[in-house]
Design an enzyme around this catalytic site. Sequence first.
Site, mmCIF file in Angstrom:
data_model
loop_
_atom_site.group_PDB
_atom_site.id
_atom_site.type_symbol
_atom_site.label_atom_id
_atom_site.label_comp_id
_atom_site.label_asym_id
_atom_site.label_seq_id
_atom_site.Cartn_x
_atom_site.Cartn_y
_atom_site.Cartn_z
ATOM 1 C CB SER A 12 17.382 -15.527 50.422
ATOM 2 O OG SER A 12 17.999 -16.744 50.030
ATOM 3 C CE1 TYR A 43 14.619 -13.197 51.591
ATOM 4 C CE2 TYR A 43 14.848 -12.864 49.233
ATOM 5 C CZ TYR A 43 14.996 -12.398 50.528
ATOM 6 O OH TYR A 43 15.509 -11.139 50.743
ATOM 7 N N GLY A 44 12.574 -19.411 50.174
ATOM 8 C CA GLY A 44 11.744 -20.439 49.555
ATOM 9 C C GLY A 44 10.625 -20.975 50.413
ATOM 10 C CB CYS A 74 17.682 -14.852 45.090
ATOM 11 S SG CYS A 74 16.484 -15.798 46.064
ATOM 12 C CG ASN A 75 17.089 -19.615 40.705
ATOM 13 O OD1 ASN A 75 16.941 -19.703 39.498
ATOM 14 N ND2 ASN A 75 18.259 -19.829 41.291
ATOM 15 C CB THR A 76 13.085 -17.804 45.862
ATOM 16 O OG1 THR A 76 13.487 -19.185 45.902
ATOM 17 C CG2 THR A 76 11.744 -17.652 46.537
ATOM 18 C CB CYS A 185 18.286 -22.798 44.778
ATOM 19 S SG CYS A 185 18.709 -21.848 46.262
ATOM 20 C CB THR A 186 22.044 -18.567 43.516
ATOM 21 O OG1 THR A 186 21.344 -17.961 44.611
ATOM 22 C CG2 THR A 186 21.491 -18.045 42.196
ATOM 23 C CG HIS A 187 21.686 -20.918 48.936
ATOM 24 N ND1 HIS A 187 20.843 -19.891 48.579
ATOM 25 C CD2 HIS A 187 22.154 -20.607 50.169
ATOM 26 C CE1 HIS A 187 20.807 -18.990 49.556
ATOM 27 N NE2 HIS A 187 21.596 -19.397 50.534
#
Length: 289
Positions: A12, A43-44, A74-76, A185-187
């Site tokens: 995202s 996205y979350g 992206c996990n979401t 979350c990859t962030h």
Amino acid sequence: MPSNAPIGVFDSGLGGLSVLQAVRALLPHESLLYVADSRFAPYGERPDSFIEQRSLAIGRWLRERGAKALVVACNTATAHGVAALRADASWPVVGVEPGIKPAAAASHSGVIGVLATAATLRSTRFADLLARHTAQGQRFLCQPGHGLVERIEAGDVDSPAVMALLDRFIEPMVAQGADTLVLGCTHYPFLIPAIQRRFGTALTLVDTGAAIARQLQRRLETDGLKASQPSDGRGSLQLMTTANAEALQTMADRLLPNAPRVQTVEIAGIAPHSPASQDRPSNLPIIPA
């Protein structure tokens, strides 16, 4: 598909660079196309249906540009889009899941914190993941990291505002005995220095970037798609964003040696929905924020 075709990677926004970095380290011969869908980040906070349709649009866009495989960094997007992506075409699609299994193995107290987006935490995929890997007597404290992705997208990983959010989200977990924290979350790996500065050695931090790179390597080998070594020893890299390129460029220059210039691209898809909508209710143990 030629084995020297590129691999598509998308997130995202900037977060997938943490996965891209791991892929580049493990598979230096592979060429990569990275898309940050920052126009629609985070996205979350968006409806499940939007996440699925946006994931499909980006996957198709990358496939049209010759990608031989896809990493949903992206996990979401994995939680709400990876099944549709796999059904849409017969190519390797590797998703990202919160590191519940390694966290369960690492925890001594049996209390594990999970910091992720609201959309990841409310997903059926995440609920199934918890059910598969929760041992008897273990507790998972699940907390949505509202506001963190927006801060990271703006290049802010350690300001007083970020530290206040980390205190708000993580301190209640520590107070309840958590000794392990899943960065879902990859962030969030970009916040590791700030988390360690605030909580020291009280928490073992679990990030799955290296594990995703290893899974991609296995899929490429199984499907006969692993690239041969190029003449200059390293595959090419293209960085693209659907929004302002400046933030992605700044983070890429920090993380990736000789990062290329970021291109701004248009990826047609569905119209954006209003944020903070949910398609299904959550039944997970959320710590009040």
